[in-house]
Design an enzyme around this catalytic site. Structure first.
Site, PDB file in Angstrom:
ATOM      1  N   ARG A   1       0.187  -4.538   0.968  1.00  0.00           N
ATOM      2  CA  ARG A   1       1.859  -4.175   1.517  1.00  0.00           C
ATOM      3  C   ARG A   1       2.301  -5.171   1.867  1.00  0.00           C
ATOM      4  O   ARG A   1       3.629  -5.210   1.565  1.00  0.00           O
ATOM      5  CB  ARG A   1       1.326  -2.984   2.718  1.00  0.00           C
ATOM      6  CG  ARG A   1       0.699  -1.926   2.219  1.00  0.00           C
ATOM      7  CD  ARG A   1       0.097  -1.033   3.480  1.00  0.00           C
ATOM      8  NE  ARG A   1       1.255  -0.895   4.400  1.00  0.00           N
ATOM      9  CZ  ARG A   1       1.006  -0.690   5.718  1.00  0.00           C
ATOM     10  NH1 ARG A   1      -0.226  -0.781   6.511  1.00  0.00           N
ATOM     11  NH2 ARG A   1       1.943  -0.642   6.759  1.00  0.00           N
TER      12      ARG A   1
ATOM     13  N   ASP B   1      -8.395  -1.347   5.493  1.00  0.00           N
ATOM     14  CA  ASP B   1      -7.099  -1.732   5.825  1.00  0.00           C
ATOM     15  C   ASP B   1      -6.681  -3.199   5.854  1.00  0.00           C
ATOM     16  O   ASP B   1      -5.594  -3.557   5.263  1.00  0.00           O
ATOM     17  CB  ASP B   1      -7.048  -1.460   7.424  1.00  0.00           C
ATOM     18  CG  ASP B   1      -5.769  -1.940   8.011  1.00  0.00           C
ATOM     19  OD1 ASP B   1      -4.768  -1.422   7.619  1.00  0.00           O
ATOM     20  OD2 ASP B   1      -5.656  -2.749   8.878  1.00  0.00           O
TER      21      ASP B   1
ATOM     22  N   HIS C   1      -4.206   1.812  22.931  1.00  0.00           N
ATOM     23  CA  HIS C   1      -3.871   0.872  21.865  1.00  0.00           C
ATOM     24  C   HIS C   1      -2.465   0.945  21.958  1.00  0.00           C
ATOM     25  O   HIS C   1      -1.585   1.645  21.994  1.00  0.00           O
ATOM     26  CB  HIS C   1      -4.099   1.392  20.380  1.00  0.00           C
ATOM     27  CG  HIS C   1      -3.566   0.723  19.323  1.00  0.00           C
ATOM     28  ND1 HIS C   1      -4.012  -0.621  18.710  1.00  0.00           N
ATOM     29  CD2 HIS C   1      -2.444   0.724  18.662  1.00  0.00           C
ATOM     30  CE1 HIS C   1      -3.287  -1.329  17.859  1.00  0.00           C
ATOM     31  NE2 HIS C   1      -2.393  -0.643  17.655  1.00  0.00           N
TER      32      HIS C   1
ATOM     33  N   LYS D   1      -8.780   1.700  12.300  1.00  0.00           N
ATOM     34  CA  LYS D   1      -9.226   0.894  13.107  1.00  0.00           C
ATOM     35  C   LYS D   1      -9.866   1.516  14.559  1.00  0.00           C
ATOM     36  O   LYS D   1     -10.812   1.066  14.931  1.00  0.00           O
ATOM     37  CB  LYS D   1      -8.472  -0.346  13.414  1.00  0.00           C
ATOM     38  CG  LYS D   1      -8.324  -1.299  12.193  1.00  0.00           C
ATOM     39  CD  LYS D   1      -7.185  -2.276  12.282  1.00  0.00           C
ATOM     40  CE  LYS D   1      -5.832  -2.071  12.245  1.00  0.00           C
ATOM     41  NZ  LYS D   1      -4.861  -2.916  11.685  1.00  0.00           N
TER      42      LYS D   1
ATOM     43  N   SER E   1      -3.233   2.615   8.967  1.00  0.00           N
ATOM     44  CA  SER E   1      -3.781   1.481   9.233  1.00  0.00           C
ATOM     45  C   SER E   1      -4.206   1.371  10.613  1.00  0.00           C
ATOM     46  O   SER E   1      -5.420   0.866  10.794  1.00  0.00           O
ATOM     47  CB  SER E   1      -2.555   0.426   8.746  1.00  0.00           C
ATOM     48  OG  SER E   1      -2.830  -0.856   9.436  1.00  0.00           O
TER      49      SER E   1
HETATM   50  N1  URA Z   1      -0.072  -2.907  12.715  1.00  0.00           N
HETATM   51  C1  URA Z   1      -1.143  -2.474  11.850  1.00  0.00           C
HETATM   52  O1  URA Z   1      -2.304  -2.473  12.279  1.00  0.00           O
HETATM   53  N2  URA Z   1      -1.066  -2.003  10.847  1.00  0.00           N
HETATM   54  C2  URA Z   1       0.310  -1.870  10.315  1.00  0.00           C
HETATM   55  O2  URA Z   1       0.283  -1.236   9.186  1.00  0.00           O
HETATM   56  C3  URA Z   1       1.572  -2.072  10.932  1.00  0.00           C
HETATM   57  C4  URA Z   1       1.235  -2.637  12.422  1.00  0.00           C
END
Ligand code: URA
Length: 424
Positions: A165, A158, A79, A184, A180
């Site tokens: 947010r 998320d 990632h 995933k 977050s």
């Molecule tokens: N990328 C994400 O997937 N989540 C965040 O909170 C910040 C960057």
């Protein structure tokens, strides 16, 4: 929920049950947005312990589908926190498969100034980015690599929390960012993963301390949830490689897979491969990994992969076609290229139609920018700095964005490192 908000406001650690309650209430709609927002703000101020972050991440991952990759061996994933010109997934996926690991990935589409892997892959004629569950697993078993768009509802909590947010000034909180991203990743199912945390002017993390804190939080969270984790912190003070834009990034990734030395792209791909293979318990030296790029094995795997997803290898022989018109940007003075405004370059490609301003935008996959110079290059006035491939749309706005993107000067120059640190 009032009790839970007060608990966080007073800095008392949440239990796993508290966090599960907050996440299930956020997805079901039982907790109103104003209470969730108050809790997010309290979390921003009070932070979270490593165990809280891990429990929150787990609850968020469990809020939707969890990909079941248990039928596959040595599942690995990478990632990146997002970079301009970052096409390493296209190199890494077949390279890892060539090393005996399995890459079975559902990848998001790009939004904003960084592109998504699936968008890049869709610039290959006939590439199918939707597969049935069965076909997804079968291809992973037979080829060792499959990447599709995200057809599953991964970590819907998320989506809900990020939306709040974004409008309540609570994006910048390490435990919230870490949970977050990692929710995933946990839902995506790979057993071993490497995180490429970018740092620099073109990255979400602008300084090394923040990048390190985020990397540590994510590695720790992944480990507490039973995954083998590694992370590196890599430079994003200039685009990666020379190509930015979907089709041109595929062309550059193919060149790298054929052993061409695109220095930063090649080095980063080898480092990331080494780290995630090590996490998965597959012992390969960096030299052995490089050999798979140089002897054509990784490229053969790439062709097998895209053919399995509907494309023809022969359509790649002469490279993918780029947008028909070009505009050249030249150096206005002589000297050393001191910096490239990476965000400006990413935004320029977006303005040309190569990236999304809105989730529903349709991309022009052939537009892009080729850098002819990187930070540290010695330039004479009039040398080509970059070439813009376009279809007229957005050209003026893109050129405005690029107007002062390259700073040329005489200051003495320290080369930027590509990889700052590794964490395991
Ligand atoms: N990328 C994400 O997937 N989540 C965040 O909170 C910040 C960057």
């Amino acid at each position: 929920m009032i009790e839970l908000i007060l608990k966080k406001r007073h800095g008392i650690e949440h239990s796993r049950e508290d966090l599960e309650q907050i996440i299930s209430g956020s997805v079901s709609g039982d907790i109103p947005d104003y209470q969730l927002s108050a809790w997010l703000m309290a979390t921003c101020f009070q932070g979270m312990s490593p165990q809280e972050t891990a429990d929150l991440t787990n609850a968020m991952a469990q809020s939707g589908d969890m990909l079941d990759l248990s039928a596959l061996n040595n599942t690995v994933d990478k990632h990146s926190t997002g970079g301009v010109g970052d096409k390493t997934s296209l190199v890494l996926a077949p390279l890892l498969a060539a090393c005996g690991a399995t890459v079975a990935k559902m990848s998001g589409r790009g939004l904003g100034h960084t592109g998504g892997t699936v968008d890049k892959l869709e610039s290959i004629p006939n590439f199918k980015s939707e597969l049935s569950d069965d076909a997804f697993i079968r291809q992973a078993q037979s080829v060792g690599v499959v990447i599709t768009g995200q057809s599953k509802d991964l970590a819907p909590a998320d989506g809900k929390l990020y939306g709040l947010r974004d409008v309540t000034g609570t994006v910048e909180s390490m435990p919230l960012i870490a949970s977050s991203i990692m929710s995933k990743k946990l839902a995506s199912g790979a057993k071993s993963m490497v995180l490429d945390v970018k740092v620099g002017t073109g990255a979400f993390m602008k300084n090394l301390d923040d990048a390190r804190e985020l990397a540590k939080a994510m590695v720790d969270t992944g480990k507490r949830n039973g995954r083998n984790m590694r992370a590196i912190i890599s430079d994003m003070n200039q685009p990666l490689g020379f190509a930015i834009g979907n089709a041109s990034e595929v062309n550059e990734a193919i060149a790298c897979l054929k052993g061409e030395n695109i220095p930063d792209l090649r080095e980063l791909s080898i480092v990331l491969a080494y780290e995630v293979l090590d996490a998965a318990g597959i012992s390969k030296s960096k030299e052995e990994i490089a050999t798979l790029l140089d002897n054509g094995t990784a490229f053969e795997k790439f062709i097998a992969w895209v053919e399995a997803q509907g494309s023809s290898g022969s359509s790649l022989e002469n490279g993918l076609e780029l947008a028909g018109q070009t505009h050249v940007i030249k150096a206005k003075s002589s000297g050393t290229l001191q910096s490239i405004d990476t965000l400006a370059v990413g935004n320029a490609v977006k303005l040309l139609g190569g990236g999304r301003q809105q989730k529903t935008d349709i991309l022009d996959l052939g537009v892009g920018i080729h850098l002819h110079a990187k930070v540290g290059s010695e330039l004479s006035k009039g040398d080509v700095l970059m070439e813009v491939f376009h279809n007229s749309k957005g050209l003026e706005a893109a050129l405005n964005s690029l107007e002062s993107a390259c700073v040329i000067g005489d200051a003495s120059f320290a080369e930027l490192p590509l990889v700052y640190e590794r964490l395991s």
